[in-house]
Design a protein around this motif. Sequence first.
Motif: not given
Length: 70
Positions: A3-10, A12-16, A21-27
């Motif tokens: 499970e990935i814990i995210i902040t309240s700011r995160q 509100m971010l768009s999924p991409d 930001e979480l490093g799941q897909i390359p920028t």
Amino acid sequence: MKEIIITSRQRMLSPDILAYELGQIPTPEKIENTKITNYVLIGVLATITIGMISYTMYQIHQENKRKKLN
């Protein structure tokens, strides 16, 4: 799956952007850098290959030249 814990700011971010930001897909920048690296490596390998072929042809030409003189 972990499970990935995210902040309240995160939240509100768009999924991409969150995935970047979480490093799941390359920028896009990382993808571009990878492409540049691949092109440089291909160029180096092509240059070395052409150099080796040219040198081999030069040696064959020198051998043939020597045989004609003898």
